[in-house]
Design an enzyme around this catalytic site. Structure first.
Site, PDB file in Angstrom:
ATOM      1  N   SER A 275      73.507  19.926  46.978  1.00  0.00           N
ATOM      2  CA  SER A 275      73.570  19.431  48.349  1.00  0.00           C
ATOM      3  C   SER A 275      74.076  20.532  49.288  1.00  0.00           C
ATOM      4  O   SER A 275      73.429  21.573  49.421  1.00  0.00           O
ATOM      5  CB  SER A 275      74.445  18.169  48.407  1.00  0.00           C
ATOM      6  OG  SER A 275      74.282  17.487  49.630  1.00  0.00           O
TER       7      SER A 275
ATOM      8  N   ASP B 193      66.605   9.760  46.398  1.00  0.00           N
ATOM      9  CA  ASP B 193      67.774  10.276  47.097  1.00  0.00           C
ATOM     10  C   ASP B 193      67.825   9.680  48.507  1.00  0.00           C
ATOM     11  O   ASP B 193      66.886   9.836  49.277  1.00  0.00           O
ATOM     12  CB  ASP B 193      67.658  11.802  47.175  1.00  0.00           C
ATOM     13  CG  ASP B 193      68.923  12.483  47.642  1.00  0.00           C
ATOM     14  OD1 ASP B 193      69.564  11.984  48.578  1.00  0.00           O
ATOM     15  OD2 ASP B 193      69.260  13.553  47.077  1.00  0.00           O
TER      16      ASP B 193
ATOM     17  N   HIS C 143      71.110  11.023  44.536  1.00  0.00           N
ATOM     18  CA  HIS C 143      71.856  12.211  44.960  1.00  0.00           C
ATOM     19  C   HIS C 143      73.114  12.437  44.125  1.00  0.00           C
ATOM     20  O   HIS C 143      73.883  13.348  44.407  1.00  0.00           O
ATOM     21  CB  HIS C 143      72.246  12.043  46.441  1.00  0.00           C
ATOM     22  CG  HIS C 143      72.604  13.313  47.153  1.00  0.00           C
ATOM     23  ND1 HIS C 143      71.676  14.270  47.490  1.00  0.00           N
ATOM     24  CD2 HIS C 143      73.798  13.787  47.606  1.00  0.00           C
ATOM     25  CE1 HIS C 143      72.266  15.270  48.129  1.00  0.00           C
ATOM     26  NE2 HIS C 143      73.565  15.015  48.210  1.00  0.00           N
TER      27      HIS C 143
END
EC number: 3.1.2.12
Length: 276
Positions: A145, A221, A254
């Site tokens: 991320s 995600d 995620h």
């Protein structure tokens, strides 16, 4: 440096250290996994950069990476995600300030005095690792991320320094998404021309090295459409002729469940490059 935590795991040692960072002007923590090795051996190092809200703990407790690193004979280093402590600027939101350093060097007040995570990751931390652990100068970098953004930017800005780079669910075009726009405005100012130096998609067009890039992205995600936009990076790589493997995974989100599923393949990707 002071060791504040240590655990035996998969035939190696997982430790956490703290030190006074001259670069960041505060106390910092980082985690190191060192597999068992022959006396006097020097092992290559993989740096892991975590995402928003994380510390050095998330990766070492959730990713299950140590078993793969032990088999590959590589050291894993996981720093905290930002400067911290009393006197370090912060914000009420989770996506700016402490826990959200974005792996850049801030130029704007009140952030510039402490938020120099780029210098910390590329200079101060490797110096500590190579002086204090059985580490060679062979290194690679990966992240998740915000940390995926950091890994890509750092690799692209430092040709020849890293043997490999990879990312899970990275913020590939921060200048074009809300997370990045908020952080860049605060840390770098309103001049968007200055943002390009910290945007992986922009950097790809002028990359001085064709280091193969591996990215894994979950199709479930929740941040995919608004914040991650991997297709922008994919298009930039195609236009630049830059080697990219972008793998899309149906049903994955995620979280560290996603990371844990594929971390072994990422470590194998890095280990092969480090051994070359």
């Amino acid at each position: 440096m002071e060791k504040i935590e240590t655990h035996r795991i998969f035939g190696g040692e997982q430790s956490v250290w703290k030190h006074a960072s001259a670069t960041l002007g505060c106390e910092m923590r980082f985690a190191v996994f060192v597999p068992d090795h022959a006396p006097g051996a020097k092992l290559p190092v993989i740096y892991w950069l975590s995402g928003l809200t994380c510390t050095e703990q998330n990766f070492i407790t959730k990713a299950g990476a140590q078993s793969y690193a032990a088999k590959a004979g590589v050291i894993l280093v996981a720093p905290d995600t930002s400067p911290r402590g009393e006197g370090v600027a912060d914000d009420a939101g989770y996506d700016l300030g402490q826990g959200a350093g974005f792996y850049l060097n801030a130029t704007e007040a009140p952030w510039a005095g402490h938020y120099r995570m780029y210098d910390y990751i590329t200079e101060e931390l490797p110096g500590l690792i190579e002086a204090g652990f059985p580490a060679s100068e062979r290194r690679s970098i990966m992240g998740h991320s915000m940390g995926g953004h950091g890994a890509l930017v750092i690799a692209l800005k430092n040709p020849g320094r890293y043997a490999a780079v990879s990312a899970f669910s990275p913020i590939v075009a921060p200048a074009l998404v809300p997370w990045g726009q908020k952080a860049f405005t605060a840390y770098l100012g309103a001049d968007r021309a200055a943002w390009a130096a910290w945007d992986a998609t922009a950097l790809l067009a002028q990359a001085g090295e064709r280091l193969p890039i591996l990215i894994d992205q979950g199709e479930a995600d929740p941040f995919l459409e608004a914040e991650l936009k991997p297709w922008l990076f994919e298009a930039a790589a195609a236009a630049a002729g830059h080697p990219l493997t972008l793998r899309r995974h149906e049903g994955y989100d995620h979280s560290y469940y996603f990371i844990a599923t594929f971390i072994g393949e990422h470590i194998a990707h890095h280990a092969a490059a480090l051994a070359a």
